[in-house]
Design a protein around this motif. Structure first.
Motif, PDB file in Angstrom:
ATOM      1  N   UNK A 147     -26.378  10.244   7.393  1.00 25.81           N
ATOM      2  CA  UNK A 147     -25.587  11.067   6.476  1.00 25.81           C
ATOM      3  C   UNK A 147     -24.406  11.704   7.195  1.00 25.81           C
ATOM      4  N   UNK A 148     -23.233  11.597   6.595  1.00 29.96           N
ATOM      5  CA  UNK A 148     -22.009  12.220   7.091  1.00 29.96           C
ATOM      6  C   UNK A 148     -21.656  13.393   6.190  1.00 29.96           C
ATOM      7  N   UNK A 149     -20.997  14.373   6.760  1.00 26.22           N
ATOM      8  CA  UNK A 149     -20.579  15.521   5.969  1.00 26.22           C
ATOM      9  C   UNK A 149     -19.593  15.098   4.885  1.00 26.22           C
ATOM     10  N   UNK A 150     -18.635  14.235   5.248  1.00 24.05           N
ATOM     11  CA  UNK A 150     -17.613  13.853   4.270  1.00 24.05           C
ATOM     12  C   UNK A 150     -18.157  12.954   3.167  1.00 24.05           C
ATOM     13  N   UNK A 221      -9.793  17.091   9.972  1.00 19.16           N
ATOM     14  CA  UNK A 221     -10.238  18.480  10.143  1.00 19.16           C
ATOM     15  C   UNK A 221     -10.236  19.239   8.821  1.00 19.16           C
ATOM     16  N   UNK A 222      -9.192  19.088   8.028  1.00 16.74           N
ATOM     17  CA  UNK A 222      -9.116  19.816   6.762  1.00 16.74           C
ATOM     18  C   UNK A 222     -10.226  19.396   5.796  1.00 16.74           C
ATOM     19  N   UNK A 223     -10.531  18.108   5.782  1.00 19.93           N
ATOM     20  CA  UNK A 223     -11.621  17.614   4.936  1.00 19.93           C
ATOM     21  C   UNK A 223     -12.952  18.175   5.416  1.00 19.93           C
ATOM     22  N   UNK A 224     -13.149  18.128   6.730  1.00 15.31           N
ATOM     23  CA  UNK A 224     -14.383  18.634   7.326  1.00 15.31           C
ATOM     24  C   UNK A 224     -14.572  20.108   6.974  1.00 15.31           C
ATOM     25  N   UNK A 225     -13.529  20.895   7.177  1.00 13.89           N
ATOM     26  CA  UNK A 225     -13.600  22.331   6.921  1.00 13.89           C
ATOM     27  C   UNK A 225     -13.898  22.613   5.437  1.00 13.89           C
ATOM     28  N   UNK A 226     -13.243  21.872   4.565  1.00 17.01           N
ATOM     29  CA  UNK A 226     -13.416  22.095   3.139  1.00 17.01           C
ATOM     30  C   UNK A 226     -14.816  21.775   2.653  1.00 17.01           C
ATOM     31  N   UNK A 227     -15.331  20.611   3.054  1.00 15.56           N
ATOM     32  CA  UNK A 227     -16.663  20.204   2.621  1.00 15.56           C
ATOM     33  C   UNK A 227     -17.733  21.092   3.252  1.00 15.56           C
ATOM     34  N   UNK A 228     -17.538  21.431   4.514  1.00 19.82           N
ATOM     35  CA  UNK A 228     -18.502  22.289   5.213  1.00 19.82           C
ATOM     36  C   UNK A 228     -18.619  23.645   4.503  1.00 19.82           C
ATOM     37  N   UNK A 230     -17.784  24.408   1.443  1.00 22.75           N
ATOM     38  CA  UNK A 230     -18.352  24.226   0.112  1.00 22.75           C
ATOM     39  C   UNK A 230     -19.876  24.125   0.164  1.00 22.75           C
ATOM     40  N   UNK A 231     -20.381  23.331   1.099  1.00 22.36           N
ATOM     41  CA  UNK A 231     -21.822  23.109   1.221  1.00 22.36           C
ATOM     42  C   UNK A 231     -22.536  24.407   1.616  1.00 22.36           C
ATOM     43  N   UNK A 232     -21.992  25.107   2.596  1.00 16.36           N
ATOM     44  CA  UNK A 232     -22.623  26.355   3.033  1.00 16.36           C
ATOM     45  C   UNK A 232     -22.609  27.386   1.910  1.00 16.36           C
ATOM     46  N   UNK A 233     -21.501  27.490   1.190  1.00 18.72           N
ATOM     47  CA  UNK A 233     -21.433  28.437   0.070  1.00 18.72           C
ATOM     48  C   UNK A 233     -22.485  28.123  -0.982  1.00 18.72           C
ATOM     49  N   UNK A 234     -22.764  26.863  -1.163  1.00 14.73           N
ATOM     50  CA  UNK A 234     -23.805  26.450  -2.103  1.00 14.73           C
ATOM     51  C   UNK A 234     -25.178  26.927  -1.626  1.00 14.73           C
ATOM     52  N   UNK A 235     -25.403  26.841  -0.327  1.00 12.23           N
ATOM     53  CA  UNK A 235     -26.711  27.202   0.229  1.00 12.23           C
ATOM     54  C   UNK A 235     -26.951  28.708   0.274  1.00 12.23           C
ATOM     55  N   UNK A 236     -25.881  29.508   0.280  1.00 12.82           N
ATOM     56  CA  UNK A 236     -26.033  30.968   0.352  1.00 12.82           C
ATOM     57  C   UNK A 236     -25.681  31.651  -0.969  1.00 12.82           C
TER      58      UNK A 236
END
Length: 256
Positions: A147-150, A221-228, A230-236
């Motif tokens: 699994x990849x973040x993107x 980098x921008x894609x990585x930062x954005x998806x990361x 988004x995912x963390x905000x979902x988890x918290x």
């Protein structure tokens, strides 16, 4: 080749410095306080979920199999958490009858000092259709090898990744994304370790991106930062707490 006195002196200083550091490292022994008492503080461990890739799933020796799953780091963490309010932690284990899962490589012999490996072919978990046997039921370990973040928000990935499709009902394969799969689990704590594969495939491919839509792409980098984010905000979203792992220096892995 001309070696100057200045260069010799510089090298002597370097060697002396390295020697001094070695002596210092050998003489410094860490001291662990015996008075330390572990505490959960204000963290609720009652439902812990683990989000990640192969490292989270317990992938080892080129495959996913029961023995590797059992010693995956989330299972070790969950055992410790049980002494501080942690609940049950379910990993989608392969059965004993299919304990070798996807198969893996094992050492067969050493010939002239070089390892010879062989593929394990017994007690595999493949169906007659060549896919992994489904695991049904609620789980806590959401580690998906590859699994990849993107790719975590892309539904079609679940059809291409047999470790992911193994955990989904047939109707969700090719449709449900990894982020959707993880969401709404009513967790109280999480660990998050995604992102390694967003650079690993690119690096092991010689830093050549010859398949922009595949696993050899280096995630921008921008894609990585954005998806990361988004995912963390979902988890918290409900005030949950968790821990995230950083991406190590890829060139330090044994492959290189």
């Amino acid at each position: 080749m001309v070696i100057t006195m200045k260069k010799i002196q510089k090298n002597i200083k370097l060697y002396l410095g390295i020697a001094a550091m070695a002596v210092l490292a050998a003489s410094c022994k860490p001291e662990i306080s015996r008075e330390f008492e572990p505490s959960q503080g204000n963290v609720d461990f009652s439902k812990y979920i683990a989000v990640g890739n192969s490292l989270t799933a317990g992938f080892a020796d080129g495959g996913l199999y029961l023995e590797g799953q059992q010693v995956a780091f989330p299972n070790l963490l969950a055992e410790k958490m049980k002494t501080h309010g942690g609940g049950e932690f379910v990993t989608p284990y392969f059965s004993e009858a299919q304990s070798n899962g996807s198969g893996y490589l094992r050492l067969k012999a050493l010939e002239n000092g070089r390892p010879v490996t062989e593929s394990v072919t017994e007690k595999l978990a493949y169906t007659a259709n060549g896919v992994l046997t489904k695991f049904t039921g609620e789980i806590n370990n959401f580690g998906i090898p590859g699994m990849r973040l993107d790719h975590s928000g892309v539904g079609v990935v679940s059809a291409a990744n047999m470790y992911f499709s193994r955990l989904l009902p047939d109707g969700d394969v090719g449709r449900k994304s990894y982020q959707e799969f993880v969401s709404n689990r009513n967790h109280t704590f999480f660990s998050f370790w995604l992102g390694n594969n967003d650079v690993l495939g690119y690096a092991t491919n010689g830093a050549v991106n010859d398949n922009p839509a595949g696993t050899t792409q280096l995630t921008p980098v921008n894609t990585f930062r954005g998806v990361y984010t988004q995912f963390i905000n979902q988890l918290i979203a409900q005030g949950q707490k968790g821990v995230v792992a950083t991406i190590p220096d890829v060139t330090s892995i044994p492959f290189f």
